[in-house]
Design an enzyme around this catalytic site. Structure first.
Site, PDB file in Angstrom:
ATOM      1  N   SER A  33      42.853  54.202  42.499  1.00 49.78           N
ATOM      2  CA  SER A  33      41.561  53.990  41.842  1.00 49.78           C
ATOM      3  C   SER A  33      40.373  54.291  42.744  1.00 49.78           C
ATOM      4  O   SER A  33      39.235  54.361  42.271  1.00 49.78           O
ATOM      5  CB  SER A  33      41.459  52.546  41.331  1.00 49.78           C
ATOM      6  OG  SER A  33      41.620  51.625  42.394  1.00 49.78           O
ATOM      7  N   THR A  43      47.982  53.546  39.411  1.00 47.83           N
ATOM      8  CA  THR A  43      47.351  52.308  38.954  1.00 47.83           C
ATOM      9  C   THR A  43      47.435  52.254  37.434  1.00 47.83           C
ATOM     10  O   THR A  43      47.584  53.286  36.765  1.00 47.83           O
ATOM     11  CB  THR A  43      45.869  52.252  39.372  1.00 47.83           C
ATOM     12  OG1 THR A  43      45.189  53.398  38.839  1.00 47.83           O
ATOM     13  CG2 THR A  43      45.734  52.249  40.883  1.00 47.83           C
ATOM     14  N   ASP A 100      44.756  40.144  19.423  1.00 53.42           N
ATOM     15  CA  ASP A 100      44.885  41.573  19.717  1.00 53.42           C
ATOM     16  C   ASP A 100      44.791  42.326  18.395  1.00 53.42           C
ATOM     17  O   ASP A 100      45.813  42.681  17.796  1.00 53.42           O
ATOM     18  CB  ASP A 100      46.219  41.865  20.414  1.00 53.42           C
ATOM     19  CG  ASP A 100      46.276  43.268  21.011  1.00 53.42           C
ATOM     20  OD1 ASP A 100      45.745  44.192  20.372  1.00 53.42           O
ATOM     21  OD2 ASP A 100      46.841  43.427  22.106  1.00 53.42           O
ATOM     22  N   ARG A 159      39.690  42.869  32.706  1.00 51.45           N
ATOM     23  CA  ARG A 159      38.568  43.756  32.998  1.00 51.45           C
ATOM     24  C   ARG A 159      37.302  42.912  33.113  1.00 51.45           C
ATOM     25  O   ARG A 159      37.006  42.085  32.255  1.00 51.45           O
ATOM     26  CB  ARG A 159      38.402  44.802  31.886  1.00 51.45           C
ATOM     27  CG  ARG A 159      39.513  45.854  31.866  1.00 51.45           C
ATOM     28  CD  ARG A 159      39.381  46.813  33.042  1.00 51.45           C
ATOM     29  NE  ARG A 159      40.399  47.856  33.036  1.00 51.45           N
ATOM     30  CZ  ARG A 159      41.554  47.786  33.697  1.00 51.45           C
ATOM     31  NH1 ARG A 159      41.840  46.705  34.406  1.00 51.45           N
ATOM     32  NH2 ARG A 159      42.402  48.784  33.666  1.00 51.45           N
ATOM     33  N   GLU A 202      31.676  45.787  39.837  1.00 47.34           N
ATOM     34  CA  GLU A 202      32.346  45.816  41.142  1.00 47.34           C
ATOM     35  C   GLU A 202      32.002  47.124  41.859  1.00 47.34           C
ATOM     36  O   GLU A 202      31.921  48.177  41.229  1.00 47.34           O
ATOM     37  CB  GLU A 202      33.867  45.727  40.944  1.00 47.34           C
ATOM     38  CG  GLU A 202      34.343  44.407  40.375  1.00 47.34           C
ATOM     39  CD  GLU A 202      35.859  44.379  40.170  1.00 47.34           C
ATOM     40  OE1 GLU A 202      36.553  45.287  40.685  1.00 47.34           O
ATOM     41  OE2 GLU A 202      36.350  43.471  39.493  1.00 47.34           O
ATOM     42  N   HIS A 248      39.532  40.971  42.822  1.00 45.02           N
ATOM     43  CA  HIS A 248      40.305  41.943  42.038  1.00 45.02           C
ATOM     44  C   HIS A 248      41.613  42.301  42.751  1.00 45.02           C
ATOM     45  O   HIS A 248      41.949  43.467  42.940  1.00 45.02           O
ATOM     46  CB  HIS A 248      39.473  43.210  41.800  1.00 45.02           C
ATOM     47  CG  HIS A 248      39.970  44.033  40.647  1.00 45.02           C
ATOM     48  ND1 HIS A 248      39.167  44.929  39.966  1.00 45.02           N
ATOM     49  CD2 HIS A 248      41.192  44.121  40.053  1.00 45.02           C
ATOM     50  CE1 HIS A 248      39.870  45.525  39.016  1.00 45.02           C
ATOM     51  NE2 HIS A 248      41.104  45.049  39.052  1.00 45.02           N
ATOM     52  N   GLY A 273      46.777  42.076  41.031  1.00 42.90           N
ATOM     53  CA  GLY A 273      47.914  42.994  40.954  1.00 42.90           C
ATOM     54  C   GLY A 273      48.386  43.541  42.280  1.00 42.90           C
ATOM     55  O   GLY A 273      49.273  44.403  42.321  1.00 42.90           O
TER      56      GLY A 273
END
Length: 420
Positions: free
Chosen positions: A59, A81, A161, A234, A268, A285, A288
């Site tokens: 990223s 990613t 969703d 996000r 960010e 962040h 992950g």
């Protein structure tokens, strides 16, 4: 002639995987920016760009029209990613360049971050997750894993969703709450009533179901100090300025503040630092950022290259990962055997302590606050983050079947029941 591959050197095990496919040259984060490529020191890299057929990035590299113009022979671009906001998709399509993102590569890591956050809050505030209704906003790669894990811990899980609901309406009994195979889909108004809300939706501006600023001032005003909001999806899904205003107004009116965990932020790396002091848990962040997640991203790119160029896969991911030397201390092992039904506050605290052996979320929170209090070092914190392991690195010996099922449900390996 071998396939010419240019790859980010930060990808773990790139040599083991990509050298099986072609000739590989590497670059470091930032070296493909227009400013750096213009420097005399980048002459060798710049001269190689016209030869590149496959570009493999993370990223930190912006794949835009300016970069693509330097690679006339480029056929394929991939990122190790899950997100691909750094890709100019229109430019790739215009150049007839195939692209791929390793969706789900770190989904288990993010899910385990959320589990650790939820357990930490539950222990600190003395509530049981099995007594809570948890809303999962976005039921994709990460959201589905979070739903499974929290279901394993006994929580009542509901799903928001809308796109997935549309696809599922004709095939699923949508109102069977708590069934992993039959998710309980709800409206957004029901989400706002949940005890715990976990955000894992993709960022989009779709006119029917936009997710940008889904949690705006109006939505935040409907939440109370007894609720928990966790965002490891996000940053832009929560309006951070509206969240700051909410906190400031709560302080002025002496109201109990909403309990918020943020791993992702708007804008960010230049985040709204005034938010930090109001949060229960804060990080840069890194949800992950596990060895398994990053290695899986590299492996998924290797799989795509093999498929694209019809090359037999010879390397397995399992052969790459080193064993973890972490073992369960004797006192915790004894407690695990004593808590056969694994129910109640003491058992939940034990589970939090077991997870803590693999990942100490409180330490990430402390480090983040200490650094951000001095100056905005968000990008540096993220880039220099010490890679952690996932729960699967710690094998447990458990006698009770119900307990072993629960532990496997959140990602642990039970070494004495034949399940891996």
């Amino acid at each position: 002639m071998p396939i010419q591959i240019l790859a980010d050197s930060a990808m773990p095990y790139w040599q083991e995987f990509f050298l099986e496919v072609g000739e590989v040259k590497t670059f470091k984060a930032g070296e493909l920016s227009a400013e750096i490529l213009a420097l005399p020191s980048s002459a060798q890299l710049r001269a190689y760009l016209p030869c590149v057929e496959c570009l493999l990035v993370r990223s930190t590299t912006q794949v835009n029209q300016a970069l693509l113009a330097l690679m006339p022979n480029l056929q394929f671009v991939a990122t190790a990613t899950a997100g691909y906001d750094h890709f100019d998709i229109e430019a790739l399509h215009a150049g007839d360049i195939a692209w791929y993102a390793a969706g789900g590569c770190n989904a288990q890591a993010v899910a385990q971050y959320v589990v650790c956050a939820a357990l930490q809050l539950a222990v600190d505030d003395r509530f049981l997750l099995k007594d809570k209704r948890v809303a999962i906003v976005g039921h994709g790669n990460v959201g589905s894993r979070v739903a499974n894990a929290l279901h394993a811990l006994g929580a009542q899980v509901i799903i928001y969703d809308p796109p997935q609901l549309t696809k599922a309406q004709n095939t699923t009994d949508l109102r069977i709450s708590g069934s992993l195979n039959s998710p309980c889909y709800v409206s957004f108004s029901e989400v706002l009533k949940a005890d715990v809300i976990c955000i894992h939706a993709p960022l989009n501006s779709h006119p029917e179901h936009p997710s940008r600023h889904l949690f705006d001032a109006d939505a935040l005003s409907q939440l109370t100090g007894s609720q928990y909001l966790i965002n490891a999806g996000r940053g832009e899904i929560i309006d951070n300025q509206a969240l700051l205003s909410y906190f400031e107004n709560a302080v002025k009116s002496e109201k109990v503040k909403l309990n918020v965990v943020l791993d992702v932020w708007e804008n960010e790396p230049t985040i709204t630092t005034d938010l930090v002091g109001h949060l229960r848990i804060a990080s840069a962040h890194i949800a992950g950022h596990t060895l398994e997640g990053k290695a899986n991203g590299t492996f998924m790119l290797y799989q795509q290259l093999c498929h694209r160029y019809n090359i037999a896969q010879k390397v397995k991911l399992s052969a790459m990962l080193p064993p973890d030397n972490t073992s369960l201390p004797k006192h915790l092992q004894n407690e695990l055997h004593l808590n056969e039904m694994f129910d109640g506050e003491s058992a939940q605290r034990l589970l939090k302590n077991i997870c803590h052996l693999v990942y100490d979320i409180q330490n990430d929170d402390r480090v983040f606050r200490a650094h951000m209090a001095q100056f905005n070092t968000f990008a540096k914190l993220r880039q220099e983050y010490p890679i952690r392991r996932e729960f699967s690195a710690l094998r447990l010996n458990v006698k009770n079947t119900k307990t072993s099922q629960m532990l496997r449900g959140i990602g642990f390996v039970i070494s004495n029941d034949g399940t891996t």
